[in-house]
Structures are given as C-alpha cells and as structure tokens.
Design a protein around this motif. Sequence first.
Motif, PDB file in Angstrom:
ATOM      1  N   ARG A   1       0.852  -1.437   0.099  1.00  0.00           N
ATOM      2  CA  ARG A   1       0.042   0.153   0.140  1.00  0.00           C
ATOM      3  C   ARG A   1       1.004   1.188  -0.057  1.00  0.00           C
ATOM      4  O   ARG A   1       0.506   2.159  -0.775  1.00  0.00           O
ATOM      5  CB  ARG A   1      -0.740   0.084   1.257  1.00  0.00           C
ATOM      6  CG  ARG A   1      -2.247  -0.705   0.963  1.00  0.00           C
ATOM      7  CD  ARG A   1      -2.956  -0.352   2.073  1.00  0.00           C
ATOM      8  NE  ARG A   1      -3.766  -1.621   2.527  1.00  0.00           N
ATOM      9  CZ  ARG A   1      -4.091  -1.696   3.730  1.00  0.00           C
ATOM     10  NH1 ARG A   1      -4.045  -1.034   4.886  1.00  0.00           N
ATOM     11  NH2 ARG A   1      -4.954  -2.774   4.252  1.00  0.00           N
TER      12      ARG A   1
ATOM     13  N   GLU B   1       2.597   1.929  -3.285  1.00  0.00           N
ATOM     14  CA  GLU B   1       1.492   2.685  -4.303  1.00  0.00           C
ATOM     15  C   GLU B   1       1.340   3.943  -3.921  1.00  0.00           C
ATOM     16  O   GLU B   1       1.195   4.756  -4.800  1.00  0.00           O
ATOM     17  CB  GLU B   1       0.206   1.799  -4.030  1.00  0.00           C
ATOM     18  CG  GLU B   1       0.119   0.405  -5.047  1.00  0.00           C
ATOM     19  CD  GLU B   1      -1.216  -0.317  -4.521  1.00  0.00           C
ATOM     20  OE1 GLU B   1      -1.836   0.127  -3.768  1.00  0.00           O
ATOM     21  OE2 GLU B   1      -1.323  -1.464  -4.798  1.00  0.00           O
TER      22      GLU B   1
ATOM     23  N   GLU C   1       2.008   6.932  -6.465  1.00  0.00           N
ATOM     24  CA  GLU C   1       1.363   8.045  -6.876  1.00  0.00           C
ATOM     25  C   GLU C   1       1.720   9.388  -6.887  1.00  0.00           C
ATOM     26  O   GLU C   1       1.747  10.307  -7.873  1.00  0.00           O
ATOM     27  CB  GLU C   1      -0.148   7.856  -6.208  1.00  0.00           C
ATOM     28  CG  GLU C   1      -1.175   7.047  -7.098  1.00  0.00           C
ATOM     29  CD  GLU C   1      -2.509   6.760  -6.065  1.00  0.00           C
ATOM     30  OE1 GLU C   1      -2.908   7.521  -5.452  1.00  0.00           O
ATOM     31  OE2 GLU C   1      -2.695   5.625  -6.132  1.00  0.00           O
TER      32      GLU C   1
END
Lengths: 674, 155
Positions: free
Chosen positions: A293, A296, A300
């Motif tokens: 997580r 990610e 981003e």
Amino acid sequence: MALRIRVLQIRIETPDGRYGTQIVFENGLCILRAPNTSGKSTCLQAMVYALGLEGMLSASHEVPLPQAVTDALDDGTSHIVLESSVLLEIENHEGLRMTVKRSIKGPGDRRLITVWEGPALSDPSESIRQQDYYVRIGRAATSAAGFHTKLAQFLGWTLPIVAKYDGGEAPLYLECIFPLIFVEQKKGWTVLPARFPQYLGLRDVAKRGVEFLLALDAYRISFTRQQLREQLTSIRASWKAHVEQLSDLASSVNAVVQNVPLEPTAAWPPTIAPSLQVPTGQSWVPVATVLVRRRETLNELMTESLPRIADIAAQTEAELEALQNTLAEQEFVLQRAAFDDLQTEQNQSESIVQRLAALNDDLRRYQDTKRLLDFGSQHAVEIATGFCPTCHQSIADSLLPQDGLQQVMTVEENIAFIKAQIEVFSAMQTENLRLVNARVAQVEALRTEVSDIRERIRNLRATLVADARLPSIAALQERIALEQQIQSGERALDTFDTLLLRLGEASELWRQVQAELASLPEGDLSPNDQEKLSVLQDSFRDQLREYGLSSTSPTALSISHDTYKPIHEGFDIEFNNSASDLIRTIWAYLTGLVEVLRLFATNHPGLLILDEPRQQSTARESFGTFLRRLARARKLNEQVIVATSEESPILEGLLSGETFQYINFDGKILSRLS
Amino acid sequence: MAREYFAVKFTFSRRPAPLPPDLRPMWRVSILLLILQHCRSHRSSLQRLHVLNWAMRSIEGQQEFKDLLAGQLSPSDIIVRYEPALIQAIDFALGGILVRRVGGDKLELTEKGAKLAVKLMEDQWTLSPEKAFLQEVRPQIAENRIRQIVYRRGE
C-alpha cells in the motif's frame, strides 16, 4: 584379534650369578604345574607386569611382584637381587611377533617398556628394530608413545571411547578388558564375572568390557542414541533463539509474529504461512500488505510534481482541520488501548504471577507435610496417623473446629489438587503473555500513528505560513516519511525471510535426527548382539551342567541383556552357601566368552590365563571336566594357560587322552641359569 | 411441565474439601516444635508463640515481622492475630506429650518433642524457608523484646 603368549623370560642378577627362567608356551591348553610357593603366580603376574597391565590388579604404582624378584631370592640360601627384568614374546592374529621388556628392579625406569617388533626371544639372532614406550602415566592409552596404544594396535583393537564418572570421556582402558582374560589367584576368584578396576573412573566398566570383547553393537547404538538426543537439544536451543530474534524484529516495527511454532517441528513450512502482522485500527494486516500500500501511495505521489503552496492552500486548510479531528479521536483510542486494555491484561498477568507463587509455596508446604507425617509416625506422634492423642479416636486432618467439619482431602489428594491448579494457572500465564504482547504492539502502533499525525499537522501549519511560491513542505515530508517507512519495512521483511530460512533448515535437521532416532533398534541390542548373547548363555548353561552346579539348576541362570552378567531368575546371583559354585560360574562365563568367538567375529583375543582355578576345594571331577573342555582350545588355535599345584598323577588322570602342553616344575621355577 | 424436570432423582455425594497446608495439624505442630526449639530453654509464653506463629504462616508475614524488628514498620500497622488454629495445634501437641505447660501461660518442649525437633532440624529437605527464618530472627525474639516491640509494653 588374537593374542598368544609365546615366551616368558625372567632375569634376575644376583652377586652369585644370574637366576631366572624361560618358558615357551604353545597353542591350546598349557598346564603350568609346580608345588605351592614355587613361583607359578610370579610367572603369571610377571606377564601382566610385562604388558603394563598391573593397574587391573591394584591402583598402586608399586611393583606387584613378590620379594623373589625384587629383594632377595631364596633357594636354600638367600641371594640379594641386584637387577631384574621380565621379557615376554607375544603373537597376534596375523602371526606377527612382538617382544617386550620391562625392568623390575634396577636403574631402568619402570614406566618404560622396550619393544622389539619381532621374535627377540625365540630367534635372538635376528636384528630387530627396538623402541621404548610408556606405561602407567597419563595418555599411555591414547598417545602414540604410550605402550597401550601400541598393544591395542598390535591386537587389532579399536578401543571405544566411554563415559567417565567425572563427566569426561576416555578410551576403554586395557586394564578394564583384561580381567575377563586373566584371573589372578588371590582376589580374582571372588567376584562374578570378574574383578574390574573401579578407580579408573569409567562408568559401567564391567558392562563395557564384556560389550567390547563380544564386539556388541549395543555400545555404538546407545552412544549414537545419546548423541542424537544431544543434537535434538541443541536444535531446540537454536530454534528458540531464532524465535526470540523474530519477536525482537517484530517489536522493532510494532508487529507481532504469527504462526511460528515455539518448539521445533518437522512439519515445515507450517500450513498457514508465518507472517509479521501489524495492527491497523481493530484488525491486523501483514507487514507485506502495508508495504505494498505504501509503495502504491508513494508511486502515485511521485507521478505528480510537488504542488506549490499557493495552489493548495485551501485544500491544506481543510486537511489540517480534518487531521486535528482525527488526532483527537486517535489520542482517545490510544488512551483506552494503553490504559484500559493493556493495563487490564497486565494486572491480570501480575495476579497470575502472585497466584502461582502462592500455589507453589502451598505445594512445597504440602510436600513438607508429607515428610513430616513420616517423621511423626516414626516418632509415635499420634496426629501423624490421624488419631487424637488424648482420646485416641479418629480425627479429621485439620486444625479447624472438629465438629461439623466437612470432610477434608487427604494430603495426597490436596497435593494433586494444588498441582492441577498450578497447571491451569501456567496455561493461563502463557495465554496471557501472548495477549499482552499483542496489546503492546497495538499500543506502539497507535503511538506511532498519533505522532505521525502530529508531525503532519506541524508540516501543514508550516506549509500555510510559508512563502506561497515554495513547494509544499507537508507534501515533501510525506514523501520522505513514506520512503523511510518503506525502507525499514523492507529491511524487516528481509531479516524475517532469512530467519524463516534458518528455521526451515533447523526443521529439516530436526526431521532427520528424529528419523535416525526412530531407525535405531528399540533396546540397545542389535539382532546380531542378541544371537551372540544367546550363544554365550547356551555355552554357559551347558558348562554349568557339566561342572555339576549344585545350588541351583543351570536353566534358572541366564545372561542379562542389560548388564551382560549372569543372573538368577532376574536377580543377581548369590552363592551364599556354595563358594565352589561361584568358582564354577566364573569358569563357565569366562570360557563362554571365548567360545562365542568360535561362531562370531568378536574382539576376544582367544586367550585365557587362569591362576589356580581350582579354588574353594571345588570337586576334582568338576575341575577335570573343566580342563577337558579347555583342552578343546588346541584344535581351535586358542590358548589357555592354567597354573596349578595339583599332583602330576592326578592331572594325568584328569586329562588322559587329551592333547595339551605340560610344563612341570618339581622345585622352584626361578633357578640358577647356566 | 416443570414438575417433570423435578421428577429426576438427585443424588448428592460429599466431596472432600481442600485445605491450606498451614491448617494441617502435623505441619503446624512441627512449626510449633521448631519455634520452641529456637527459644531459650525451649520455653515460651503463649503470647510470644502467637506472635511467631502469625509471622510464620506466610512469606509476607515473615517479611513484615522482619521489617518490624528492623524498626521499619510502625507497630500500629501490625495486628497480631490470635489464631484458634494455633490453640488447637497446641492441644494436639500437649496431648501427644510433645510439649508441656509450665506455670500458667508458658509452654516448653518435652523430651519427646525435643527429639523430634532435632530430627526436623537435621532433615535438610523439609521446612527450609521456615528454618532459615527462625535462624535469622533467633537473636531478636527474647520475651522482653517481643513484648516491647509488638505489645509496646515494658518500655
């Protein structure tokens, strides 16, 4: 594996010339006959001395030989001994000869044995290499310069390493094997099966001696089993160390370890894969998932360029307000987790510890009480037996008022009751510790979260008051923090995997060792061992029947599979009334050990030296039967040397028709040499 | 309906109850003998027996008593319990002729009791914390001192 005595020479220098003797021994039964006190035992003991084996007779370092070879020789007149020595020529299974010489009196060092690797006595013309070896000092059985190392090599013996009483190890000393081969006259015939030296500190010395002579697998098996068990212990220790490292690692990232067995197991990997779990809110998530997580999120963020403050001021203000609310909520959650949940468990934990301490103290007092009751009944204290000392009526075992009292448990019942409680509380303690650990991890995770939120709030505030043209501090900090978290998480997962690998290796080793343990025979005896022992038992019983054992039936006797000693219906043999039966049993056992050699490869050298075996006025017929049985040794190329003072005509009668070597002295054996 | 449930026959059986170890007569009598053995002339007042008995019943009791002797505890903090169980134990010991009464309120070991006490002292496996405690406090348990410190009398 053979030893034959070939030539014995004793040399004594006196002012009146050289005295001594030289005796040549053949294979088979050799009878050395001479009247009492004419020097038979001296000859046999000189053999023992020549081989440096006198430690089997006594712990003393004195020369174990009589005056005649150490002080003064008496053949009517006394001749002072100036110097004396013994030489012995021996032969092994390969037909190789070796001659040894050891000084008895004189300037030479008595701890030295001179060795010629050849027949120096029977063929003195040959020039033979000569070398000195040591006996009766430390390492005489282990170092290359030790005579017993040399002798064991000559005999083709590889001596097993056995346990000592002091916890150390030592080779099975030759002194602990030869009592089964050489029986000395004075004390040798008093102990069944033989008189072993105990002062050398070897454990189970009698058992190890027989085991070695019969070349039983039992010792190797029990030794292997012992080693495997030690291996299991060390695997368990390293397993625990790894598990501990795992939980240290887990707490460094506010996680707990899941599904790692606390004890070693052969079933690896576990059905549910081990993992590191971190608390998020009320649930637990694997560290790996959290990492994914975070990566990610970071990715981003990285695709966007850093926002400028001017562009995000409104958004930042909104976020700041939201975060302040979250902070208040999380602080409350933390408060509750730390002070309610964790504290409750910790209090629980404390009270369990107290309860366990009290229970253990009660248990100790009850165990004391049990002993006190024993003392009491020994000293005629009536309450110890449950009676009132005044009215002698039965009373309850309690100090509470006696009337209307509920029946109380007996001391034993109460002990069992307390033990059961201790078990329950111990189980509770383990469970409780597990819970406390999880709660601590939760609290730590919450603390980190709260401090992260505070940090973010600070950054947002800093962002709001900074120059509007600059990039957002909060956004920058967020990226840095994320990167750090990812790095530390990755490091932890790496270490976690390495440790799991180690556990996997340990598990494989555990499985192998367990399998090896399972493949060992159930007892220590291999099938081959059992056959050997049964041959020994048959020979033993057969002989006793022949020798006319009188106090019990030979079939009631057997060879113990634990100690290899003869036993009587499962108990030690006791010959309270028949000393001559003890002698017969020793004959049969020692001869039996030789006879096993005829059917199996054993370590027995095929040699027996018996000094005056007719003890305790054993019946002459028995003795005759014994000698005739020993006479079989000639055909089988074994050697039995028997010293006796029986009269010549009697011996001839007992052994008529048998082939044997007859060495007869009618006077002193040690005489003037020409 | 409900009546049917009660139609089942009930049986009750007595189950023996567990008991704290210090309520076992033999344990307490042994402790009594040990206490007397550590007193001068193997003799003690009932008062002192109650104090020492109370101190020896538990590990905490022993610690509190030691604190009291060391002056680290105000005597008002301690309530010496006059325990009926001790009186019962003394009765048993009197009956077994292990102790005898001297004067009005004193007890002393009989020959039989003294022998058993020696035997107990010799056995290193039993009652070791209790013995260690008695050895430790022995120099400080004279009658007068106990009266002073516990009952605040004779000052």
